[in-house]
Motif scaffolding. Structure first.
Motif, mmCIF file in Angstrom:
data_model
loop_
_atom_site.group_PDB
_atom_site.id
_atom_site.type_symbol
_atom_site.label_atom_id
_atom_site.label_comp_id
_atom_site.label_asym_id
_atom_site.label_seq_id
_atom_site.Cartn_x
_atom_site.Cartn_y
_atom_site.Cartn_z
ATOM 1 N N ILE A 49 0.838 -1.187 0.000
ATOM 2 C CA ILE A 49 0.000 0.000 0.000
ATOM 3 C C ILE A 49 0.879 1.245 0.000
ATOM 4 N N CYS A 50 0.444 2.265 -0.748
ATOM 5 C CA CYS A 50 1.108 3.564 -0.686
ATOM 6 C C CYS A 50 0.086 4.672 -0.913
ATOM 7 N N CYS A 51 0.456 5.893 -0.568
ATOM 8 C CA CYS A 51 -0.384 7.080 -0.783
ATOM 9 C C CYS A 51 0.263 7.971 -1.830
ATOM 10 N N SER A 52 -0.571 8.592 -2.654
ATOM 11 C CA SER A 52 -0.085 9.572 -3.614
ATOM 12 C C SER A 52 -1.237 10.439 -4.079
ATOM 13 N N ASN A 53 -1.050 11.747 -4.036
ATOM 14 C CA ASN A 53 -2.017 12.712 -4.561
ATOM 15 C C ASN A 53 -3.443 12.506 -4.058
ATOM 16 N N GLY A 54 -3.616 12.291 -2.771
ATOM 17 C CA GLY A 54 -4.946 12.161 -2.194
ATOM 18 C C GLY A 54 -5.589 10.809 -2.398
ATOM 19 N N GLU A 55 -4.818 9.827 -2.852
ATOM 20 C CA GLU A 55 -5.352 8.483 -3.077
ATOM 21 C C GLU A 55 -4.463 7.455 -2.380
ATOM 22 N N ILE A 56 -5.082 6.343 -1.989
ATOM 23 C CA ILE A 56 -4.341 5.194 -1.467
ATOM 24 C C ILE A 56 -4.400 4.101 -2.515
ATOM 25 N N TYR A 57 -3.243 3.514 -2.828
ATOM 26 C CA TYR A 57 -3.133 2.435 -3.818
ATOM 27 C C TYR A 57 -2.802 1.145 -3.087
ATOM 28 N N ILE A 58 -3.547 0.085 -3.409
ATOM 29 C CA ILE A 58 -3.328 -1.229 -2.807
ATOM 30 C C ILE A 58 -2.986 -2.190 -3.937
ATOM 31 N N PHE A 59 -1.810 -2.804 -3.871
ATOM 32 C CA PHE A 59 -1.306 -3.647 -4.950
ATOM 33 C C PHE A 59 -1.174 -5.098 -4.524
ATOM 34 N N GLY A 60 -1.592 -6.014 -5.411
ATOM 35 C CA GLY A 60 -1.322 -7.437 -5.249
ATOM 36 C C GLY A 60 -1.813 -8.036 -3.938
ATOM 37 N N GLY A 61 -1.046 -8.997 -3.448
ATOM 38 C CA GLY A 61 -1.413 -9.743 -2.254
ATOM 39 C C GLY A 61 -1.903 -11.132 -2.633
ATOM 40 N N PHE A 62 -2.629 -11.753 -1.722
ATOM 41 C CA PHE A 62 -3.154 -13.100 -1.930
ATOM 42 C C PHE A 62 -4.645 -13.113 -1.638
ATOM 43 N N ASP A 63 -5.387 -13.956 -2.365
ATOM 44 C CA ASP A 63 -6.833 -14.079 -2.160
ATOM 45 C C ASP A 63 -7.147 -15.249 -1.241
ATOM 46 N N ASN A 64 -8.429 -15.539 -1.046
ATOM 47 C CA ASN A 64 -8.874 -16.612 -0.143
ATOM 48 C C ASN A 64 -8.370 -17.997 -0.531
ATOM 49 N N LEU A 65 -8.028 -18.196 -1.798
ATOM 50 C CA LEU A 65 -7.543 -19.496 -2.267
ATOM 51 C C LEU A 65 -6.024 -19.602 -2.223
ATOM 52 N N GLY A 66 -5.370 -18.525 -1.774
ATOM 53 C CA GLY A 66 -3.912 -18.524 -1.721
ATOM 54 C C GLY A 66 -3.254 -18.122 -3.025
ATOM 55 N N ASN A 67 -4.051 -17.670 -3.995
ATOM 56 C CA ASN A 67 -3.499 -17.223 -5.278
ATOM 57 C C ASN A 67 -2.942 -15.812 -5.145
ATOM 58 N N SER A 68 -1.778 -15.582 -5.742
ATOM 59 C CA SER A 68 -1.261 -14.216 -5.744
ATOM 60 C C SER A 68 -2.072 -13.390 -6.742
ATOM 61 N N LEU A 69 -2.246 -12.118 -6.436
ATOM 62 C CA LEU A 69 -3.113 -11.240 -7.215
ATOM 63 C C LEU A 69 -2.311 -10.312 -8.121
ATOM 64 N N ARG A 70 -2.910 -9.994 -9.251
ATOM 65 C CA ARG A 70 -2.306 -9.108 -10.243
ATOM 66 C C ARG A 70 -2.946 -7.722 -10.224
ATOM 67 N N ASP A 71 -4.088 -7.616 -9.577
ATOM 68 C CA ASP A 71 -4.859 -6.378 -9.638
ATOM 69 C C ASP A 71 -4.485 -5.405 -8.528
ATOM 70 N N SER A 72 -5.078 -4.229 -8.613
ATOM 71 C CA SER A 72 -4.886 -3.215 -7.593
ATOM 72 C C SER A 72 -6.213 -2.500 -7.346
ATOM 73 N N GLU A 73 -6.268 -1.769 -6.260
ATOM 74 C CA GLU A 73 -7.447 -0.973 -5.927
ATOM 75 C C GLU A 73 -6.985 0.423 -5.551
ATOM 76 N N ILE A 74 -7.829 1.392 -5.808
ATOM 77 C CA ILE A 74 -7.522 2.784 -5.486
ATOM 78 C C ILE A 74 -8.638 3.325 -4.605
ATOM 79 N N ILE A 75 -8.249 3.934 -3.514
ATOM 80 C CA ILE A 75 -9.207 4.613 -2.639
ATOM 81 C C ILE A 75 -8.949 6.105 -2.782
ATOM 82 N N ASP A 76 -9.952 6.807 -3.269
ATOM 83 C CA ASP A 76 -9.837 8.235 -3.555
ATOM 84 C C ASP A 76 -10.508 9.035 -2.449
ATOM 85 N N PHE A 77 -9.733 9.852 -1.760
ATOM 86 C CA PHE A 77 -10.238 10.676 -0.665
ATOM 87 C C PHE A 77 -10.536 12.108 -1.107
#
Length: 103
Positions: A49-77
């Motif tokens: 996770i990192c912050c930039s320009n009023g947004e938080i970016y969340i990258f990768g990680g693992f899902d419920n099945l233990g698969n590594s993730l390719r996607d990201s999410e952005i939280i805009d404040f």
């Protein structure tokens, strides 16, 4: 991660399942409070996770099945609290490192 002097906690693992929760720290009570109406789009743990320009970016990680993730999410404040899908990384990965410069 800290954004606008508020500490947030995103997702994780509770010992049984991966979480899509968002919590914010309330220093006056010394507790994390679950943001009931705001959730990540996908349950994930071990993401970066990192912050930039009023947004938080969340990258990768693992899902419920233990698969590594390719996607990201952005939280805009900038205009409230909006969560949306972000760009996909070229490769899926967990434990990825990210940095933000000039925020």
């Amino acid at each position: 991660i800290v954004h606008q002097k508020i500490l947030y906690n995103f997702g994780g693992y509770d010992g049984r399942r991966f979480l899509n929760t968002i919590e914010k720290y309330q220093p006056e009570d010394e507790i994390f409070v679950l943001l009931e109406n705001n959730h990540l789009l996908k349950a994930r743990s071990r993401s970066s996770i990192c912050c930039s320009n009023g947004e938080i970016y969340i990258f990768g990680g693992f899902d419920n099945l233990g698969n590594s993730l390719r996607d990201s999410e952005i939280i805009d404040f900038r205009e409230g609290f909006e969560i949306r899908s972000g760009p996909k990384m070229k490769f899926s990965r967990g434990y990825v490192s990210v940095a933000s410069l000039f925020t």
